[in-house]
Design a protein around this motif. Structure first.
Motif, PDB file in Angstrom:
ATOM      1  N   THR A 100       0.832  -1.201   0.000  1.00  0.00           N
ATOM      2  CA  THR A 100       0.000   0.000   0.000  1.00  0.00           C
ATOM      3  C   THR A 100       0.872   1.259   0.000  1.00  0.00           C
ATOM      4  O   THR A 100       2.091   1.186   0.014  1.00  0.00           O
TER       5      THR A 100
ATOM      6  N   HIS B 240       1.693   2.895  -5.105  1.00  0.00           N
ATOM      7  CA  HIS B 240       1.473   3.890  -6.167  1.00  0.00           C
ATOM      8  C   HIS B 240       2.612   3.836  -7.189  1.00  0.00           C
ATOM      9  O   HIS B 240       2.374   3.890  -8.401  1.00  0.00           O
ATOM     10  N   HIS B 241       3.833   3.706  -6.694  1.00  0.00           N
ATOM     11  CA  HIS B 241       4.987   3.632  -7.595  1.00  0.00           C
ATOM     12  C   HIS B 241       4.909   2.374  -8.457  1.00  0.00           C
ATOM     13  O   HIS B 241       5.175   2.428  -9.673  1.00  0.00           O
TER      14      HIS B 241
ATOM     15  N   ALA C   1       2.211   0.595  -9.247  1.00  0.00           N
ATOM     16  CA  ALA C   1       1.058   0.575 -10.149  1.00  0.00           C
ATOM     17  C   ALA C   1       1.129   1.649 -11.228  1.00  0.00           C
ATOM     18  O   ALA C   1       0.850   1.387 -12.400  1.00  0.00           O
ATOM     19  N   THR C   2       1.532   2.858 -10.830  1.00  0.00           N
ATOM     20  CA  THR C   2       1.457   3.989 -11.746  1.00  0.00           C
ATOM     21  C   THR C   2       2.753   4.239 -12.497  1.00  0.00           C
ATOM     22  O   THR C   2       2.753   4.485 -13.708  1.00  0.00           O
TER      23      THR C   2
ATOM     24  N   ARG D 291       4.056   0.535 -13.793  1.00  0.00           N
ATOM     25  CA  ARG D 291       2.982  -0.109 -14.570  1.00  0.00           C
ATOM     26  C   ARG D 291       2.953  -1.621 -14.358  1.00  0.00           C
ATOM     27  O   ARG D 291       2.915  -2.417 -15.305  1.00  0.00           O
TER      28      ARG D 291
ATOM     29  N   ASP E 169      -4.464  -1.967  -7.998  1.00  0.00           N
ATOM     30  CA  ASP E 169      -5.287  -0.771  -7.869  1.00  0.00           C
ATOM     31  C   ASP E 169      -4.361   0.430  -7.803  1.00  0.00           C
ATOM     32  O   ASP E 169      -3.139   0.291  -7.685  1.00  0.00           O
ATOM     33  N   LYS E 170      -4.937   1.621  -7.856  1.00  0.00           N
ATOM     34  CA  LYS E 170      -4.118   2.830  -7.855  1.00  0.00           C
ATOM     35  C   LYS E 170      -3.314   2.972  -6.581  1.00  0.00           C
ATOM     36  O   LYS E 170      -2.190   3.467  -6.578  1.00  0.00           O
ATOM     37  N   ASP E 171      -3.871   2.520  -5.447  1.00  0.00           N
ATOM     38  CA  ASP E 171      -3.211   2.698  -4.157  1.00  0.00           C
ATOM     39  C   ASP E 171      -2.929   1.383  -3.443  1.00  0.00           C
ATOM     40  O   ASP E 171      -2.638   1.359  -2.250  1.00  0.00           O
TER      41      ASP E 171
END
Length: 212
Positions: free
Chosen positions: A23, A28-29, A31-32, A35, A60-62
């Motif tokens: 989490t 975030h790193h 997932a976003t 990728r 998920d994004k977070d």
């Protein structure tokens, strides 16, 4: 090819076959920025030697979830190397600890040397800069795929550093000082003790009093 590494202290007790959820900023790193996709394999470390390989099952994004495929506890490096880095301006001290982490140092001590231009002169500044140094160590350790992340210890002045040096020497450790007048190269010095301090001064150099 090595797997990307993420830091999560809660992975310490992960068991093979269980689900682990990454989490926060690390998720975030993954997932976003990276990728990460379902089916990818990633490594998650706790900073103290535990490395768990995760097969991603949801992104998920977070949050990034996955099944623990393997878990191992890696032995600590030997010798244990502590970098004593004098505060320096222009981010040179952070560049030094970043590179040193990539090379394998195991702990970092910020040193308020006599000729240091930069001053950490109040509690808020000490806390803020220590956190920044720790974040630098974490990022560099992940970049070099390390499971052991250097700990940034408390800021010390020269008197306190002398006390720490005495303790290291009393237990058979080595203390090496990087100095412009040195007659020995680091590569020529045998690393034959379990603990080593490597002392690096500020821009203006280490004073004769500090050397004494």
């Amino acid at each position: 090819m090595t797997l990307p590494v993420y830091y999560d202290p809660y992975v310490t007790d992960a068991e093979v076959g269980s689900t682990h959820i990454l989490t926060g900023a690390e998720a975030h790193h993954a997932a976003t920025v990276r990728r990460t996709s379902v089916g990818d394999l990633i490594d998650i470390v706790d900073g103290e030697g535990v490395r768990a390989t995760i097969e991603v099952t949801r992104v998920d994004k977070d949050a990034v979830s996955g099944s623990v495929r393997s878990r191992q506890k890696e032995a600590p490096p030997s010798p244990h190397i502590t970098l004593v880095q004098a505060l320096a301006k222009g981010g040179r001290d952070e560049q030094a600890i970043e590179t040193a982490t990539e090379y394998g140092v195991d702990a970092v001590i910020p040193w308020a040397a006599d000729r240091a231009v930069v001053k950490w002169n109040d509690r808020a500044k000490i806390a803020r800069n220590s956190e920044r140094w720790q974040a630098t160590c974490i990022a560099a350790a992940k970049q070099s795929r390390r499971s052991w992340i250097p700990e940034v210890r408390e800021l010390c002045d020269t008197r306190e550093l002398v006390q720490r040096v005495e303790e290291v020497c009393a237990h058979g450790g080595q203390v090496l000082i990087c100095h412009e007048n040195a007659t020995q190269r680091l590569v020529d010095i045998p690393l034959d003790s379990p603990e080593m301090y490597l002392i690096v001064g500020p821009e203006g150099g280490i004073t004769d009093t500090e050397i004494d």
